[in-house]
Design an enzyme around this catalytic site. Structure first.
Site, PDB file in Angstrom:
ATOM      1  N   SER A   1       0.832  -1.202   0.000  1.00  0.00           N
ATOM      2  CA  SER A   1       0.000   0.000   0.000  1.00  0.00           C
ATOM      3  C   SER A   1       0.871   1.259   0.000  1.00  0.00           C
ATOM      4  O   SER A   1       1.628   1.482  -0.938  1.00  0.00           O
ATOM      5  CB  SER A   1      -0.960  -0.045   1.189  1.00  0.00           C
ATOM      6  OG  SER A   1      -1.959   0.936   1.092  1.00  0.00           O
TER       7      SER A   1
ATOM      8  N   ASP B   1      -9.985  -3.977  -4.674  1.00  0.00           N
ATOM      9  CA  ASP B   1      -9.190  -2.912  -4.057  1.00  0.00           C
ATOM     10  C   ASP B   1      -9.340  -1.632  -4.876  1.00  0.00           C
ATOM     11  O   ASP B   1      -9.174  -1.663  -6.099  1.00  0.00           O
ATOM     12  CB  ASP B   1      -7.727  -3.341  -4.026  1.00  0.00           C
ATOM     13  CG  ASP B   1      -6.809  -2.367  -3.322  1.00  0.00           C
ATOM     14  OD1 ASP B   1      -7.268  -1.290  -2.892  1.00  0.00           O
ATOM     15  OD2 ASP B   1      -5.619  -2.691  -3.196  1.00  0.00           O
TER      16      ASP B   1
ATOM     17  N   HIS C   1      -8.119  -4.984  -0.362  1.00  0.00           N
ATOM     18  CA  HIS C   1      -6.904  -4.322   0.089  1.00  0.00           C
ATOM     19  C   HIS C   1      -6.468  -4.889   1.437  1.00  0.00           C
ATOM     20  O   HIS C   1      -7.296  -5.206   2.289  1.00  0.00           O
ATOM     21  CB  HIS C   1      -7.160  -2.815   0.213  1.00  0.00           C
ATOM     22  CG  HIS C   1      -5.924  -2.008   0.384  1.00  0.00           C
ATOM     23  ND1 HIS C   1      -5.102  -1.689  -0.664  1.00  0.00           N
ATOM     24  CD2 HIS C   1      -5.361  -1.441   1.489  1.00  0.00           C
ATOM     25  CE1 HIS C   1      -4.095  -0.959  -0.226  1.00  0.00           C
ATOM     26  NE2 HIS C   1      -4.215  -0.815   1.082  1.00  0.00           N
TER      27      HIS C   1
END
Length: 323
Positions: A163, A255, A285
Site C-alpha cells: 500500500s 481494491d 486491500h
C-alpha cells in the site's frame, strides 16, 4: 498475463468484512489519529500472520538526515553474505509501524533466505510529506553503507512494501536510479498506491464496502499533505520509468488501488522493465500483509513473494571475497 475480474468476493474476505461490521468497528477515518493507529494494530494482532522463528531479530536505528530511523532486522539461518529486502509497511503514511508486518517479515526472511530490514519511517500528520520519502531513501542508503556489519551483499538489495509502503518502495527505486544508488535488483509492490489523482475504474467501483474506502483514502491524503502531481507521491506520474529494477506487483480485485498498481506495472513494462503482475481474484486491500492470518490467499501471496525473492537473490549472486 491476463488479469481477470470475477465479480465475486473471496468467501474469507467476505467473512472478514462481515465480522468487522458485526463488531461495530467504526471507520478509521472517523477516529482521532491515535485511536485509528491503536485500532489498526489491534486488528492486525488478531488477523495478521503469526510470526515464524528466525535466527535473530534486532531493533536498531538507522541514521537519517532528520534524525534516527527505527528499523527491525530479521536474519535467517545460514552464514551469509545474504541478500537483503528493505520493507516499508502500509497504513496510508499515517498509521502502522513495524509490528503490523512483523509476521510477514519473518516469513519473507525464511522463504527468501535473506535479511529483511523493516523501516519505521515518520508519518503524517506529525511529519507530513516528504518525511516518509526522506526516511525511506535514507534507510535504504544506510543498509547499503552497513552491508558488512549486517552480513549482507550490497549487490543484492531489493525493496518492498504494501500500500503506502509499496508507494515508498517504488519511489526509492526511482530515486536510487537517479541519484547514484544504491543499485537495486528488484522491487516488490503489494497493492501499491501509485497515483494520488486516483481517477480509475477500480477507485469508483471499489470505494465503498471493502475496508479501504474513498473516505479513508481522503483522510490519509489529508494527513500526509502531498502534492498529487509530485512523482514522490504519484510514481505513476514520473517522467521516466526506464532503467528500473525488476518489479513483482500484487493487486486485489476489490481494491480501490487495483488499477493504479497495474497501470504502474504496465508503464514499467512498456519502458523495458521486467515486470510480473499478479491479481488475486475476489480479494480486498490489505489481504496479504495485514490479514494473511485469516485469508489463505494472503498467505499464498506472501509465499509467492518469498519464492520470487529467493530466485531473484540467486540470480543476482556472484562469488566474492569479503575483507
Amino acid at each position: 498475463m491476463t488479469l481477470t475480474t470475477t465479480g465475486q468476493l473471496d468467501p474469507q474476505a467476505a467473512g472478514w468484512l462481515q465480522s468487522i461490521a458485526d463488531a461495530g468497528v467504526p471507520p478509521l477515518n472517523e477516529m482521532p489519529v491515535a485511536d485509528a493507529r491503536a485500532t489498526y494494530l489491534a486488528v492486525v494482532a488478531q488477523c495478521g500472520l503469526p510470526a515464524e522463528e528466525v535466527v535473530d531479530i534486532a531493533d536498531r536505528t538507522a541514521e537519517g538526515p532528520h534524525g534516527e530511523i527505527p528499523v527491525r532486522i530479521y536474519t535467517p539461518k545460514g552464514s551469509g553474505a545474504f541478500g537483503v529486502l528493505i520493507y516499508f509497511h502500509g497504513g496510508g503514511w499515517v498509521i502502522g509501524d513495524r509490528e503490523v508486518v512483523h509476521g510477514p517479515c519473518t516469513l519473507l526472511a525464511n522463504r527468501a533466505h535473506a535479511v529483511v530490514v523493516s523501516v519505521d519511517y515518520r508519518m503524517g500528520p506529525e511529519h507530513p510529506f516528504p518525511a516518509a520519502v526522506d526516511d525511506a531513501i535514507a534507510a535504504t542508503q544506510w543498509v547499503a553503507d552497513h552491508a558488512a556489519e549486517l552480513n549482507i551483499d550490497p549487490e543484492r538489495i531489493a525493496v518492498a512494501g504494501d500500500s503506502a509502503g509499496g508507494n515508498l518502495a517504488a519511489v526509492v527505486a526511482l530515486n536510487a536510479r537517479d541519484n547514484g544508488g544504491p543499485a537495486l535488483i528488484g522491487q516488490v509492490l503489494l497493492y501499491p498506491a501509485t497515483d494520488f489523482t486516483r481517477d480509475t475504474v477500480s477507485s469508483r467501483e471499489n470505494g465503498q464496502g471493502y475496508f479501504l474506502t474513498t473516505e479513508l483514502i481522503a483522510w490519509f491524503q489529508e494527513h500526509y499533505q502531498a502534492d498529487p502531481t509530485d512523482w514522490r507521491a504519484s510514481p505513476l506520474l514520473a517522467a521516466d520509468v526506464s532503467g528500473l529494477p525488476s518489479a513483482y506487483i500484487i493487486t486485489a480485485e476489490f481494491d480501490p488501488l487495483r488499477d493504479e498498481g497495474e497501470a504502474y506495472g504496465e508503464r514499467l513494462r512498456d519502458a523495458g522493465v521486467d515486470v510480473e503482475i499478479h491479481r488475486y481474484d475476489g480479494q480486498i486491500h490489505a489481504f496479504a500483509a495485514n490479514l494473511a492470518g485469516v485469508m489463505d490467499q494472503g498467505r499464498a501471496a506472501l509465499e509467492a513473494v518469498g519464492a520470487h525473492l529467493r530466485k531473484l537473490y540467486r540470480l543476482g549472486w556472484t562469488p566474492r571475497l569479503w575483507e
